[in-house]
Design an enzyme around this catalytic site. Structure first.
Site, PDB file in Angstrom:
ATOM      1  N   SER A 261      -4.364 -52.319   1.482  1.00 29.76           N
ATOM      2  CA  SER A 261      -4.429 -51.264   2.488  1.00 29.76           C
ATOM      3  C   SER A 261      -5.188 -51.759   3.712  1.00 29.76           C
ATOM      4  O   SER A 261      -5.821 -52.810   3.695  1.00 29.76           O
ATOM      5  CB  SER A 261      -5.136 -50.048   1.910  1.00 29.76           C
ATOM      6  OG  SER A 261      -6.528 -50.308   1.841  1.00 29.76           O
ATOM      7  N   LYS A 262      -5.087 -50.964   4.742  1.00 23.80           N
ATOM      8  CA  LYS A 262      -5.748 -51.280   6.002  1.00 23.80           C
ATOM      9  C   LYS A 262      -7.242 -51.525   5.787  1.00 23.80           C
ATOM     10  O   LYS A 262      -7.827 -52.418   6.377  1.00 23.80           O
ATOM     11  CB  LYS A 262      -5.526 -50.101   6.954  1.00 23.80           C
ATOM     12  CG  LYS A 262      -5.949 -50.352   8.367  1.00 23.80           C
ATOM     13  CD  LYS A 262      -5.614 -49.168   9.244  1.00 23.80           C
ATOM     14  CE  LYS A 262      -6.748 -48.164   9.285  1.00 23.80           C
ATOM     15  NZ  LYS A 262      -6.528 -47.101  10.273  1.00 23.80           N
ATOM     16  N   ARG A 263      -7.817 -50.727   4.932  1.00 24.04           N
ATOM     17  CA  ARG A 263      -9.261 -50.834   4.651  1.00 24.04           C
ATOM     18  C   ARG A 263      -9.653 -52.198   4.082  1.00 24.04           C
ATOM     19  O   ARG A 263     -10.731 -52.697   4.333  1.00 24.04           O
ATOM     20  CB  ARG A 263      -9.691 -49.746   3.660  1.00 24.04           C
ATOM     21  CG  ARG A 263      -9.668 -48.361   4.248  1.00 24.04           C
ATOM     22  CD  ARG A 263     -11.030 -47.967   4.815  1.00 24.04           C
ATOM     23  NE  ARG A 263     -10.898 -46.883   5.770  1.00 24.04           N
ATOM     24  CZ  ARG A 263     -10.961 -47.032   7.088  1.00 24.04           C
ATOM     25  NH1 ARG A 263     -11.176 -48.231   7.620  1.00 24.04           N
ATOM     26  NH2 ARG A 263     -10.819 -46.012   7.897  1.00 24.04           N
ATOM     27  N   GLY A 265      -8.477 -55.038   4.710  1.00 21.83           N
ATOM     28  CA  GLY A 265      -8.591 -56.025   5.776  1.00 21.83           C
ATOM     29  C   GLY A 265      -9.996 -56.017   6.351  1.00 21.83           C
ATOM     30  O   GLY A 265     -10.642 -57.057   6.470  1.00 21.83           O
ATOM     31  N   TYR A 273      -2.408 -55.823   9.412  1.00 20.20           N
ATOM     32  CA  TYR A 273      -1.321 -55.437  10.309  1.00 20.20           C
ATOM     33  C   TYR A 273      -0.723 -56.677  10.970  1.00 20.20           C
ATOM     34  O   TYR A 273      -1.389 -57.698  11.124  1.00 20.20           O
ATOM     35  CB  TYR A 273      -1.835 -54.490  11.390  1.00 20.20           C
ATOM     36  CG  TYR A 273      -2.047 -53.064  10.914  1.00 20.20           C
ATOM     37  CD1 TYR A 273      -1.651 -52.659   9.642  1.00 20.20           C
ATOM     38  CD2 TYR A 273      -2.630 -52.119  11.748  1.00 20.20           C
ATOM     39  CE1 TYR A 273      -1.834 -51.357   9.228  1.00 20.20           C
ATOM     40  CE2 TYR A 273      -2.812 -50.812  11.329  1.00 20.20           C
ATOM     41  CZ  TYR A 273      -2.415 -50.436  10.060  1.00 20.20           C
ATOM     42  OH  TYR A 273      -2.602 -49.146   9.656  1.00 20.20           O
TER      43      TYR A 273
END
Length: 506
Positions: A261-263, A265, A273
């Site tokens: 998930s974005k978190r 990263g 992304y």
RNA sequence: GGCCCGUUCGUCUAGGGGUUAGGACGUUAGAUUUUCAUUCUAGAAACAGGGGUUCGAUUCCCCUACGGGCUACCA
């Protein structure tokens, strides 16, 4: 495979930046389409007005462009099945939902979101379905007249699929093989929302049918709702045209558990992304692979290898090569943990394999962004050639190239000053003499002269080699020092030696 | 909890009834590079467990364990 023209679609919802897994889904769609000389369609699934984010669609378009993937049909280029935004297709869906109601495969439900929230809190494992639908407010449980009155009064309602009792839905997944579900276990999903928008379930079936999609690739997270979609294809009378399904394995967190998930990263220090994403609402920037210094070729390559291989030891593939070699049979079933170290390796490999001419513009931009002005293109090309093997990310070109264009702002004095002697000053003064001579030498000759002079002055070459590097570069890095000197040219080298001598002896 | 999907070195994976289980990233050691990186050589490192089937299972079947996904008027 049938003789129908292959048509696939990538159908993201514009809710933010494009995630690694999303780009890989695009890639596999695209590879499959191009492999079979088919069409690749971009369809925007913006049916949830609450989650719609401004700029997200443009981001997706930009992202595809950066990757070198061109949709054959999309909201911007159009196509014979336009429009390609589901919000613009809103009027299309209702008739199909009504048809399902008329034929007994769906029903109106009047329960409010609050009613259901309450229900879910009260009843453990509450599902709107076979066991519960009779106790709820819908056209199955309510008397006909009441349903008609509610409808006539414009009472907000949704349309839900009526899952059949005691059936098994079987289908073949191109990646997983035979998969089956018991209909009793699946709940009555909402097909049409109270605002008249379809949910994903209805929209994906209707649009895939209308757009003549032959193969549907999507993440494994969709597998549990596949029976709903398959039943819809059947109930709508389109079973013969149903696409073949391929549920792609997920990309997982490198350490712990769950899908990436974005978190993750932010937590682990790598991008998730494709490109930088700036969220206007939270004023938060989510970093992307592009800005970090990844080549799109490397990005696509590393994504493809997360779940696919061609059966040989080859790991570096161009997009064209992937199209040529792609096959669904070689997609793995299990999820893959993302490894940023390996991702960087792919990029380093791609930088090494890409010629200076192709790298030129990107390096130029990076230098410019760091206020390094490049005036001579031929010189830039030579610089790129001498340093690209030491760059892992495009952004590394800044540190590796800057000193070719500007004098070092500061020196690693600790490495030279403590051991500085007058003999060294004397050596460099004499070396300036050699550089000033009308005769010019190539890098190897210059090195020979340098070493001979050192010996003549009673110094070890090693004692003056590092100082020479620091004079030209500023620090302990960079390619062979005589190559640097040659590239800089005799007069610039002399200037740097003189300037550094002052700093070293101050 | 229920349902579904999955399981080969730390990671990405190849392989497949009889193999010294192969490659890559990372890692360790060494060589080269009088910087650093590259490059090269070598090493450590895996078939989740238990039952079958079989002359023989890592490979086929079943169970267990573990991992993951879904369980919204989100996609």
């Amino acid at each position: 495979m049938s003789d129908k023209k292959v048509r696939v679609r990538f159908a993201p919802s514009p809710t933010g930046g494009l995630h690694l897994g999303g780009v890989r889904t695009v890639l596999f769609n695209y590879l499959f389409a191009k492999k079979h000389k088919g069409d690749f369609v971009l369809r925007i699934e913006d049916t949830d007005q609450n989650r719609y984010v401004d700029g997200a669609e443009q981001y997706i378009l930009d992202c595809l462009k950066w990757c070198g993937i061109t949709p054959d049909e999309s909201p911007v280029v159009g196509g014979q099945y336009a429009p390609y935004r589901q919000s613009e297709r809103k009027p299309i869906y209702r008739q199909y939902a009504e048809k399902l109601v008329a034929e007994g495969h769906a029903y109106y439900a009047f329960d409010t979101a609050e009613d259901l929230d309450k229900k879910r809190k009260e009843v453990p494992n509450f599902q709107y379905g076979l066991a519960t639908r009779n106790g709820l407010r819908n056209s199955l449980s309510l008397p006909l007249q009441e349903t008609e009155k509610l409808l006539h009064d414009g009472t907000p309602h949704v349309i839900r699929i009526k899952m059949p009792e005691g059936e098994t839905v079987n289908f073949n997944d191109m990646i997983r093989g035979h998969v089956s579900f018991e209909t009793n276990q699946v709940d009555d999903k909402v097909l049409l929302k109270a605002d008249g928008m379809p949910t994903y379930h209805l929209a994906v079936v209707v649009d895939d049918y209308l757009m003549k999609i032959t193969h549907a690739f999507r993440g494994e997270e969709w597998l549990p709702s596949a029976p709903v979609h398959i039943l819809l294809w059947e109930y709508l009378g389109w079973k013969a045209d149903m696409p073949e399904w391929a549920h792609l394995p997920l990309i997982l967190k490198p350490d712990g558990h769950g899908k990436l998930s974005k978190r993750d990263g932010a937590r682990l220090g790598f991008p998730v992304y494709a490109m930088n994403w700036w969220d206007a609402k939270t004023n938060e920037l989510t970093p992307g692979f592009r800005e970090l210094g990844f080549l799109p070729e490397a990005f696509l390559n590393l994504l493809a290898m997360l779940g696919w291989n061609d059966g040989t030891d080859q790991e570096i593939f161009s997009l064209d090569e992937m199209i040529e070699k792609f096959s669904i049979e070689r997609i793995s079933k299990a999820g893959a943990k993302f490894d940023f170290e390996k991702a960087k390796w792919y990029n380093a490999e791609w930088i090494k394999r890409t010629d200076a001419e192709t790298l030129k513009l990107k390096v130029w931009d990076i230098l410019k962004a760091n206020n390094v002005i490049v005036k001579d293109e031929a010189y830039l090309l030579k610089v790129i050639d001498t340093i690209k093997d030491r760059c892992v990310l495009l952004t590394d070109f800044y540190q590796q190239a800057a000193y070719f264009f500007q004098q070092p702002a500061e020196y690693d004095l600790n490495a030279v000053k403590p051991k500085w002697t007058d003999a060294k000053t004397d050596f460099f003064t004499a070396f300036i003499g050699i550089l000033s001579s009308p005769e010019t030498f190539d890098a190897a000759e210059l090195e020979a002269k340098f070493k001979a002079l050192a010996e003549e002055k009673g110094l070890k070459a090693g004692d003056v080699m590092l100082p020479f590097r620091i004079m030209l570069v500023g620090g302990k890095f960079g390619p062979h020092v005589f190559d640097i000197a040659k590239l800089l040219g005799e007069s610039e080298t002399i200037i740097r030696i003189e300037k550094a001598l002052e700093a070293f002896t101050a």
